[in-house]
Write an enzyme that holds these catalytic residues in place. Structure first.
Site, mmCIF file in Angstrom:
data_model
loop_
_atom_site.group_PDB
_atom_site.id
_atom_site.type_symbol
_atom_site.label_atom_id
_atom_site.label_comp_id
_atom_site.label_asym_id
_atom_site.label_seq_id
_atom_site.Cartn_x
_atom_site.Cartn_y
_atom_site.Cartn_z
ATOM 1 N N ARG A 257 47.870 95.798 70.150
ATOM 2 C CA ARG A 257 46.695 95.072 70.667
ATOM 3 C C ARG A 257 45.498 95.254 69.715
ATOM 4 O O ARG A 257 45.179 94.357 68.938
ATOM 5 C CB ARG A 257 46.365 95.557 72.095
ATOM 6 C CG ARG A 257 45.462 94.639 72.882
ATOM 7 C CD ARG A 257 43.994 94.677 72.482
ATOM 8 N NE ARG A 257 43.404 96.015 72.600
ATOM 9 C CZ ARG A 257 42.182 96.308 72.187
ATOM 10 N NH1 ARG A 257 41.407 95.390 71.643
ATOM 11 N NH2 ARG A 257 41.723 97.545 72.291
ATOM 12 N N ASP A 258 44.876 96.397 69.739
ATOM 13 C CA ASP A 258 43.691 96.601 68.882
ATOM 14 C C ASP A 258 44.071 96.436 67.418
ATOM 15 O O ASP A 258 43.306 95.882 66.620
ATOM 16 C CB ASP A 258 43.116 98.003 69.117
ATOM 17 C CG ASP A 258 41.629 98.093 68.812
ATOM 18 O OD1 ASP A 258 41.016 97.056 68.502
ATOM 19 O OD2 ASP A 258 41.069 99.203 68.873
ATOM 20 N N HIS B 248 38.853 107.236 71.332
ATOM 21 C CA HIS B 248 39.328 106.072 70.572
ATOM 22 C C HIS B 248 38.471 105.962 69.313
ATOM 23 O O HIS B 248 37.270 105.725 69.414
ATOM 24 C CB HIS B 248 39.159 104.842 71.479
ATOM 25 C CG HIS B 248 39.522 103.525 70.868
ATOM 26 N ND1 HIS B 248 40.673 102.847 71.194
ATOM 27 C CD2 HIS B 248 38.870 102.726 69.977
ATOM 28 C CE1 HIS B 248 40.722 101.707 70.531
ATOM 29 N NE2 HIS B 248 39.636 101.593 69.787
ATOM 30 N N CYS C 196 37.934 94.869 65.068
ATOM 31 C CA CYS C 196 37.389 94.230 66.258
ATOM 32 C C CYS C 196 36.769 92.918 65.806
ATOM 33 O O CYS C 196 35.896 92.925 64.943
ATOM 34 C CB CYS C 196 36.340 95.120 66.920
ATOM 35 S SG CYS C 196 35.466 94.292 68.255
ATOM 36 N N ASN D 70 42.052 101.329 63.403
ATOM 37 C CA ASN D 70 42.104 102.536 64.222
ATOM 38 C C ASN D 70 42.609 103.674 63.350
ATOM 39 O O ASN D 70 43.151 103.454 62.278
ATOM 40 C CB ASN D 70 43.107 102.342 65.372
ATOM 41 C CG ASN D 70 42.710 101.235 66.318
ATOM 42 O OD1 ASN D 70 43.078 100.081 66.130
ATOM 43 N ND2 ASN D 70 41.960 101.589 67.336
HETATM 44 ZN ZN ZN Z 1 39.117 99.719 68.953
#
Ligand code: ZN
Length: 302
Positions: free
Chosen positions: A13-14, A205, A238, A247
């Protein structure tokens, strides 16, 4: 010191959401399968947001439909509002992750509404999730800095954490959405939130935009945070955070933890192989270091 750290894998996802090319659904499903085989047990598999805003996630329902149900694996769907929650629930997610920003400006830009309205939406979602028997957790974005508002006052982070805690989340995640944080800040913010909410589980995170991600993860572990987000290969960003990069890489994080005597339940070699596989799928090098440097001792010398 903690004996064990749980990793929430956010690569599908991210990690993927900022990729310019849309990964085919079948490849996403294979990616998730490889992560499961490597031992990851909580995986953010999709986000249920407007497909025009994040085209990479337009196939969220198809991804969920194609994933085998595995009793030991928690498939997390990320949502930003009630509509996303209803979609995620209908798609069969095991867990709901909602995100809202502590920065009002960021929240406006990212989800089209103020922080207060998103807190109200979270409390509604948390209650609906409980009724549906699905676990729900909340991520507070921009805790370590906002591209529009700069540093967040720690008091504001603590106040918002207290308000979202009323929804009794599985955990509250403190997120460095744009990779602005540093270890000293992690110790302070985690310490202050824990002091205000001693019974609430915390997750962290981190993004590695300024190369502080892994150091921040270590600071979080030292502050007693037992759950960390990471993405295989360190991919990610993002779409609404200028210049935010990936990340922290899951394999680099696992290496650091294992060498420090902290268990994760993850097969590091399988994870490195997954990062290399991902590299082939994306057609470029991933930011993570372990896929280049390999394990130590290396397989050859071991
Ligand atoms: Zn993130």
């Amino acid at each position: 010191m903690l004996q064990r750290v749980e990793i929430v894998e956010v690569g599908p996802r991210d990690g993927l959401q900022n990729e310019p090319d849309v990964m085919p659904t079948a490849v996403k499903v294979e990616f998730i399968g490889r992560l499961v085989s490597a031992g990851l047990r909580r995986i953010e598999v999709a986000s249920f947001v407007h497909p025009k805003k994040v085209p990479q996630m337009a196939d969220a329902e198809q991804v969920l439909a194609a994933l085998p149900r595995r009793d030991h694996v928690c498939q997390i769907g990320l949502v930003l509002n009630r509509k996303g929650f209803d979609r995620a629930l209908a798609a069969g997610c095991d867990e709901i992750g909602m995100a809202l920003a502590t920065s009002d400006t960021f929240n406006q830009r990212n989800q089209g509404t103020g922080t207060d309205a998103s807190i109200a939406a979270w409390l509604d979602i948390a209650a609906a999730a409980r009724l549906a028997g699905v676990s729900a957790q909340i991520t507070l974005s921009t805790c370590f800095g906002c591209p529009f508002e700069g540093d967040m006052a720690v008091e504001r982070v603590v106040e918002i954490a207290k308000r979202v805690a009323e929804g009794r989340p599985r955990e509250i995640a403190l997120a460095d959405t744009i990779g602005a944080g540093a270890p000293g800040q992690v110790a302070e913010i985690v310490g202050r939130v824990r002091e205000a909410l001693p019974d609430v589980m915390l997750r962290c995170h981190f993004h590695n935009t300024r190369n502080t991600g892994i150091a921040n993860a270590w600071a979080a572990v030292q502050a007693g945070v037992g759950i960390l987000d990471a993405s295989a290969g360190g991919i990610g960003g993002c779409p609404f955070a200028p210049a935010a990069t990936g990340n922290i890489p899951t394999e680099d994080l696992v290496y650091m933890l294992q060498r420090s005597g902290i268990q994760t339940g993850v097969d590091l070699q399988a994870l490195i192989d997954t990062a290399r596989w991902l590299q082939e799928q994306l057609g470029r090098t991933v930011p993570g270091m372990l896929s280049k440097a390999d394990l130590f001792p290396t397989r050859r010398s071991s």
